[in-house]
Motif scaffolding. Structure first.
Motif, short mmCIF file in Angstrom:
data_model
loop_
_atom_site.label_atom_id
_atom_site.label_comp_id
_atom_site.label_asym_id
_atom_site.label_seq_id
_atom_site.Cartn_x
_atom_site.Cartn_y
_atom_site.Cartn_z
N VAL A 159 58.61 11.33 -89.23
CA VAL A 159 58.32 9.96 -89.65
C VAL A 159 58.40 9.92 -91.17
O VAL A 159 57.51 10.40 -91.86
CB VAL A 159 56.92 9.50 -89.17
CG1 VAL A 159 56.62 8.10 -89.70
CG2 VAL A 159 56.85 9.51 -87.66
N GLY A 160 59.48 9.38 -91.69
CA GLY A 160 59.70 9.41 -93.14
C GLY A 160 60.25 8.11 -93.67
O GLY A 160 60.08 7.04 -93.08
N PHE A 178 65.76 1.92 -90.76
CA PHE A 178 65.75 1.31 -89.43
C PHE A 178 65.62 -0.20 -89.45
O PHE A 178 66.38 -0.89 -88.74
CB PHE A 178 64.64 1.92 -88.58
CG PHE A 178 64.50 1.26 -87.23
CD1 PHE A 178 65.30 1.64 -86.17
CD2 PHE A 178 63.58 0.24 -87.02
CE1 PHE A 178 65.19 1.03 -84.94
CE2 PHE A 178 63.46 -0.38 -85.80
CZ PHE A 178 64.27 0.01 -84.75
N PRO A 179 64.67 -0.80 -90.21
CA PRO A 179 64.55 -2.26 -90.17
C PRO A 179 65.84 -2.97 -90.55
O PRO A 179 66.22 -3.96 -89.91
CB PRO A 179 63.43 -2.54 -91.19
CG PRO A 179 62.63 -1.29 -91.23
CD PRO A 179 63.63 -0.19 -91.06
N TYR A 180 66.52 -2.48 -91.57
CA TYR A 180 67.75 -3.13 -92.01
C TYR A 180 68.85 -2.97 -90.95
O TYR A 180 69.59 -3.91 -90.66
CB TYR A 180 68.22 -2.55 -93.33
CG TYR A 180 69.47 -3.20 -93.88
CD1 TYR A 180 69.40 -4.42 -94.55
CD2 TYR A 180 70.72 -2.61 -93.70
CE1 TYR A 180 70.55 -5.02 -95.04
CE2 TYR A 180 71.87 -3.21 -94.18
CZ TYR A 180 71.78 -4.41 -94.86
OH TYR A 180 72.92 -5.01 -95.34
N SER A 208 59.01 3.17 -86.34
CA SER A 208 60.16 2.45 -86.88
C SER A 208 60.04 0.95 -86.61
O SER A 208 60.30 0.12 -87.49
CB SER A 208 61.46 3.00 -86.28
OG SER A 208 61.66 4.34 -86.66
N LEU A 209 59.67 0.61 -85.40
CA LEU A 209 59.53 -0.81 -85.04
C LEU A 209 58.44 -1.48 -85.86
O LEU A 209 58.61 -2.60 -86.36
CB LEU A 209 59.22 -0.94 -83.55
CG LEU A 209 60.37 -0.61 -82.58
CD1 LEU A 209 59.86 -0.56 -81.15
CD2 LEU A 209 61.47 -1.66 -82.70
N VAL A 211 58.14 -4.72 -93.20
CA VAL A 211 59.17 -5.03 -94.19
C VAL A 211 59.62 -6.48 -94.08
O VAL A 211 59.64 -7.23 -95.07
CB VAL A 211 60.37 -4.08 -94.04
CG1 VAL A 211 61.55 -4.56 -94.86
CG2 VAL A 211 59.99 -2.66 -94.45
N PHE A 212 59.95 -6.93 -92.88
CA PHE A 212 60.53 -8.26 -92.74
C PHE A 212 59.51 -9.38 -92.81
O PHE A 212 59.86 -10.52 -93.11
CB PHE A 212 61.37 -8.34 -91.47
CG PHE A 212 62.79 -7.90 -91.68
CD1 PHE A 212 63.77 -8.82 -92.01
CD2 PHE A 212 63.13 -6.57 -91.59
CE1 PHE A 212 65.08 -8.41 -92.24
CE2 PHE A 212 64.42 -6.14 -91.82
CZ PHE A 212 65.41 -7.07 -92.15
N SER A 213 58.25 -9.10 -92.53
CA SER A 213 57.24 -10.13 -92.75
C SER A 213 57.13 -10.43 -94.24
O SER A 213 57.01 -11.60 -94.65
CB SER A 213 55.90 -9.68 -92.19
OG SER A 213 55.43 -8.51 -92.84
#
Length: 579
Positions: A35-36, A43-45, A308-309, A315-317
């Motif tokens: 987990v890094g 992952f979000p992008y 990741s989820l 990030v997107f919030s």
């Protein structure tokens, strides 16, 4: 011989090498390793870019048929052999020991990612200022084209003729970017000091091997989750947050027709699960022989994907909030990699009440995420070299000296990364030294060596002997057919669609830099055929006899010998003439 007796034998044999103090330390270290930063800034992008919720379909599929089987393969091979990623192949398939030397070369390039930790530390120091320096344009490094950030204004639109204050802080203050890799410039001593601090932290995290790294992981593996939870709660309460999450997860099933989506899903699984890097082999090698690695792998893979989820929600919030404040759409502020961590997110937190607090939380999380990932990388390198020279380096004092020399020498070479042209060097290493082509090639070789040469059935029997739980036939199919074919296809597509690296989309590297880049790529890939060729040449006998010797384990453990007397399956018995 019972598994408990075999475990006692392994402890006696590897007493100087060390083992995990308890199961918790192993779980913490592996969790911290896998987990890094990729979970937060990659992952979000990728999820947003490749169809939102639809991206989860290929992602989950690759996690099931590639991620988990490879995670189990590498972890259990380390636990079985009790060796680092180089010497472990002597007990599996000596002909494939070049895979270990390929990992060795890849580790040298992986060391460069500590500079991300240094950047985050640099930002953390500046986060305690009364006015965040990436908010205004009144600083000495700002240009006439700088556009300052007004937290309560909706007119912060960046045009082609302006540059945000956050971008100028990143490029002109932190990096002090030169015109290209040809202009290395001088060392940025403030950034070099941050790099030194990061290496000191790394040294004291691993100087006593797993005895120290296991203790450090209690902090570095758990605290990022505390920060992630705090940032998630804050992000979900921001205006515009749900618009950002909608952009992140809104499913566009039509994207599944795009082959690139599937390739991105597979590469993300390999990257975020730390596959084809040697880390899982080494960390597993410090386990007791009868540890239930099968169950460990299930929970660790699940933890990685869920993280990741959740990171995507964080990030997107915040990006949704930022987009609403600037009066633009979310896709215009969505970024990946350093652009997200050091430009977009700091700019977004500067718009919140108490911006210093949220900025400190974010960069503390980044630092701790990168700390355990990096010290595991160095620890795996140290372990594998030590296992090559056990009589020389398995003593406590010599091990500590070797760790110190390694950390200091790598730090000196990495001073080039904190020069004015350092970012160009970093991007070159990231693009070529740690490329997808290397990972795909290593996975193919690994699966062929274990699935075909050593024998998938034999390996399933070993896992059953260690854990008391035999994996289903799906794992055999994955190791022998599915994973090699997918990885080989990915490798071919990568080579066919290869494009020369361009920094920021406009800077073209000189030809010698591209040559250097391909040299880095081939330096790890060619280790496999070169080692195999060299061993075939040096081994006495006919060609067929040489292959027979090199394709069988070079050692027979006592438990195998005893089991052979108990009429174990033929594939687990090493022929006496070869042993």
């Amino acid at each position: 011989m019972t598994r408990e007796r075999r475990n006692t034998e392994n402890q006696r044999r590897d007493g100087d090498r060390g083992q995990w103090a308890n199961k918790t330390e192993y779980i913490m270290v592996v969790a911290g390793s896998v987990v890094g930063l990729g979970n937060v800034w990659r992952f979000p992008y990728l999820c947003y870019k490749n169809g939102g919720g639809a991206f989860l379909i290929p992602y989950i599929m690759f996690a099931v048929v590639c991620g988990f089987p490879l995670f189990l393969l590498e972890t259990s091979s380390g636990q079985y052999t009790q060796e680092g990623f180089i010497t472990s192949w002597k007990k599996l398939c000596p002909l494939a020991q070049g895979i270990g030397y390929g990992y060795f070369m890849m580790k040298l390039y992986d060391f460069c990612y500590i500079v991300v930790q240094a950047w985050a530390l640099f930002y953390l120091v500046f986060s305690f200022r009364s006015e965040l320096p990436w908010v205004s344009c009144s600083n000495t490094w700002n240009t006439a084209h700088c556009l300052g950030l007004q937290p309560n204004s909706s007119s912060n639109l960046i045009t082609n003729r302006t540059t945000s204050a956050a971008t100028e802080f990143w490029e002109r203050r932190v990096l002090s970017m030169s015109g290209g890799i040809e202009e290395i410039g001088s060392v940025r001593w403030d950034l070099a000091l941050c790099l030194l601090v990061c290496w000191v932290i790394c040294y004291f995290s691993i100087w006593k091997g797993v005895r120290s790294s296991g203790k450090v992981a209690y902090l570095t593996a758990t605290f990022p989750y505390v920060m992630l939870l705090i940032l998630l709660i804050r992000g979900l309460t921001l205006p515009g947050a749900w618009e950002g999450i909608y952009f992140y997860l809104h499913p566009e099933l039509i994207q599944l027709k795009n082959l690139e989506v599937w390739i991105d899903a597979g590469s993300q699984i390999i990257f975020s699960y730390s596959l084809a890097a040697g880390n899982l082999d080494v960390l597993g090698s410090y386990n007791n022989y009868n540890n239930n690695c099968y169950r460990d792998c299930v929970w660790l893979c699940l933890l990685n994907s869920v993280t990741s989820l959740v990171a995507g929600l964080v990030v997107f919030s915040v990006l949704g909030f930022m987009a609403q404040k600037q009066g633009v759409t979310v896709d215009s502020v969505a970024e990946s990699g350093p652009g997200l961590a050091f430009i977009a997110y700091p700019q977004a937190t500067a718009m919140m009440p108490l911006p210093q607090f949220w900025t400190v939380c974010f960069f503390l999380m980044l630092i701790l995420l990168s700390v355990d990932t990096h010290f595991v990388t160095v620890e795996c390198f140290i372990t594998s070299v030590s296992d090559l020279f056990p009589k020389l380096l398995h003593t406590s004092v010599r091990h500590e000296i070797f760790v110190l020399i390694t950390c200091f020498c790598v730090f000196l070479t990495q001073l080039t990364l904190v020069t004015e042209g350092g970012i160009y060097i970093f991007q070159l290493i990231d693009y070529y030294g740690c490329t997808r082509a290397c990972q795909d090639f290593m996975i193919v070789c690994e699966c062929v060596a274990i699935g075909w040469v050593f024998g998938a059935d034999s390996f399933l029997n070993i896992i059953n002997d260690m854990t008391g739980q035999r994996p289903c036939i799906l794992f055999k199919l994955c190791w022998k057919y599915i994973i090699p074919l997918l990885s080989l296809s990915s490798l071919i597509l990568h080579l066919v669609e290869y494009q020369n690296l361009r920094f920021n989309g406009w800077y073209v590297y000189p030809n010698w830099a591209y040559l250097l880049g391909w040299t880095m790529t081939l330096s790890s890939i060619l280790m496999v055929p070169l080692w195999a060729t060299g061993q075939i040449y040096l081994t006495p006998g006919t060609f067929k006899q040489r292959l027979a010797i090199l394709c069988h384990p070079s050692e027979t453990s006592s438990w195998q010998t005893e089991k052979s007397r108990e009429e174990v399956p033929v594939e687990l018995i090493i022929p006496a003439e070869i042993a």
